[in-house]
Motif scaffolding. Structure first.
Motif, PDB file in Angstrom:
ATOM      1  N   GLN A 161       0.818  -1.215   0.000  1.00  0.00           N
ATOM      2  CA  GLN A 161       0.000   0.000   0.000  1.00  0.00           C
ATOM      3  C   GLN A 161       0.849   1.261   0.000  1.00  0.00           C
ATOM      4  OE1 GLN A 161      -2.346  -0.844   3.523  1.00  0.00           O
ATOM      5  NE2 GLN A 161      -4.195  -1.038   2.271  1.00  0.00           N
ATOM      6  N   ARG A 162       1.998   1.241   0.682  1.00  0.00           N
ATOM      7  CA  ARG A 162       2.770   2.465   0.904  1.00  0.00           C
ATOM      8  C   ARG A 162       3.896   2.708  -0.095  1.00  0.00           C
ATOM      9  NH1 ARG A 162       1.650   0.229   5.857  1.00  0.00           N
ATOM     10  NH2 ARG A 162       0.765   1.571   7.455  1.00  0.00           N
ATOM     11  N   CYS A 163       4.404   1.669  -0.743  1.00  0.00           N
ATOM     12  CA  CYS A 163       5.611   1.813  -1.562  1.00  0.00           C
ATOM     13  C   CYS A 163       5.283   1.912  -3.042  1.00  0.00           C
ATOM     14  CB  CYS A 163       6.556   0.645  -1.306  1.00  0.00           C
ATOM     15  SG  CYS A 163       7.153   0.617   0.400  1.00  0.00           S
ATOM     16  N   GLN A 164       5.913   2.856  -3.711  1.00  0.00           N
ATOM     17  CA  GLN A 164       5.694   3.064  -5.143  1.00  0.00           C
ATOM     18  C   GLN A 164       6.625   2.232  -6.016  1.00  0.00           C
ATOM     19  OE1 GLN A 164       3.169   4.978  -6.647  1.00  0.00           O
ATOM     20  NE2 GLN A 164       2.497   4.668  -4.543  1.00  0.00           N
ATOM     21  N   CYS A 165       7.740   1.783  -5.464  1.00  0.00           N
ATOM     22  CA  CYS A 165       8.659   0.983  -6.273  1.00  0.00           C
ATOM     23  C   CYS A 165       8.143  -0.454  -6.390  1.00  0.00           C
ATOM     24  CB  CYS A 165      10.065   1.015  -5.683  1.00  0.00           C
ATOM     25  SG  CYS A 165      10.236   0.246  -4.066  1.00  0.00           S
ATOM     26  N   PRO A 166       8.597  -1.203  -7.389  1.00  0.00           N
ATOM     27  CA  PRO A 166       8.179  -2.599  -7.520  1.00  0.00           C
ATOM     28  C   PRO A 166       8.582  -3.416  -6.290  1.00  0.00           C
ATOM     29  CG  PRO A 166       9.277  -1.860  -9.511  1.00  0.00           C
ATOM     30  CD  PRO A 166       9.476  -0.791  -8.486  1.00  0.00           C
ATOM     31  N   VAL A 167       7.763  -4.415  -5.982  1.00  0.00           N
ATOM     32  CA  VAL A 167       8.005  -5.304  -4.852  1.00  0.00           C
ATOM     33  C   VAL A 167       8.002  -6.739  -5.376  1.00  0.00           C
ATOM     34  CG1 VAL A 167       7.167  -6.100  -2.603  1.00  0.00           C
ATOM     35  CG2 VAL A 167       6.860  -3.702  -3.270  1.00  0.00           C
ATOM     36  N   VAL A 168       9.062  -7.468  -5.060  1.00  0.00           N
ATOM     37  CA  VAL A 168       9.153  -8.884  -5.408  1.00  0.00           C
ATOM     38  C   VAL A 168       8.866  -9.673  -4.140  1.00  0.00           C
ATOM     39  CG1 VAL A 168      10.650 -10.746  -6.240  1.00  0.00           C
ATOM     40  CG2 VAL A 168      10.874  -8.441  -7.203  1.00  0.00           C
ATOM     41  N   LEU A 169       7.866 -10.560  -4.217  1.00  0.00           N
ATOM     42  CA  LEU A 169       7.521 -11.415  -3.079  1.00  0.00           C
ATOM     43  C   LEU A 169       7.935 -12.837  -3.404  1.00  0.00           C
ATOM     44  CD1 LEU A 169       3.911 -10.097  -2.304  1.00  0.00           C
ATOM     45  CD2 LEU A 169       6.090  -9.349  -1.304  1.00  0.00           C
ATOM     46  N   ILE A 170       8.759 -13.413  -2.541  1.00  0.00           N
ATOM     47  CA  ILE A 170       9.214 -14.796  -2.679  1.00  0.00           C
ATOM     48  C   ILE A 170       8.530 -15.577  -1.569  1.00  0.00           C
ATOM     49  CG2 ILE A 170      11.201 -16.351  -2.664  1.00  0.00           C
ATOM     50  CD1 ILE A 170      11.275 -14.216  -4.884  1.00  0.00           C
TER      51      ILE A 170
END
Length: 192
Positions: A161-170
């Motif tokens: 919700q808070r971060c604008q950069c891409p997030v990789v979830l492993i």
């Protein structure tokens, strides 16, 4: 990712039909189609860790990406510390041990890293604050929670919700509730 931090129906359907490990690469809705440029001159990769095997796998993925791209990496241990807890405690030494283990892992990949411990803040808030300081990508090892909808916990939802950069979830294979409780007890993150 929906505006409330949940996953779109199609992602829920796909992930719900798959019990094995997942790797999801997610971008904020308004972030455009391009992925960030990673490299020595680009933004850094932010990796939250907490001492679990799942978080270590996330760190390992980030280090593998950094080894290929030359990106800088910041490992962030977010700790919940009581106001009266002295710094020289078993839990503080445990946090330092986790970071030392991650440094040793980075050495094997030939990647230099920066480490930090943040405390007295909600994990998602601390991660978002660090991401706002030049992170081009966040890589998180996460645990899939049981249930109909794809859910990785409140911290992950808050980061999305808070971060604008891409997030990789492993993610490992889906945990049963009993396995989840055992993992939390083993890592010391269980809450009543």
């Amino acid at each position: 990712v929906t505006s409330k931090g949940g996953f779109a129906r199609r992602i829920n359907e796909i992930a719900g039909a798959f019990e094995g490990p997942l790797c999801l690469v997610l971008k904020a809705t308004g972030a455009g189609r391009q992925m960030p440029r990673l490299g020595p001159e680009g933004g850094k990769i932010l990796v939250p860790v907490n001492g679990t095997a799942i978080a270590r796998r996330g760190a390992e993925m980030a280090l593998a990406i950094a080894a290929v791209t030359g990106a800088r990496v910041k490992i962030l241990y977010v700790a919940r510390v009581g106001r009266d807890e002295p710094r020289d405690t078993v839990s503080h030494r445990r946090r330092e041990a986790v970071l030392k283990d991650t440094v040793a892992l980075a050495d094997r990949y030939g990647v230099e890293i920066e480490t930090a411990i943040r405390s007295r803040a909600a994990a998602a808030d601390a991660i978002a604050r660090q991401a706002g300081r030049g992170a081009a990508l966040i890589v998180m090892g996460v645990a899939r929670r049981p249930g109909e909808e794809l859910f990785f916990g409140e911290t992950t939802t808050g980061v999305l919700q808070r971060c604008q950069c891409p997030v990789v979830l492993i993610s490992d294979a889906r945990l049963s509730r009993d396995d989840e409780v055992r993992e939390e007890l083993r890592s010391g993150t269980a809450t009543g």
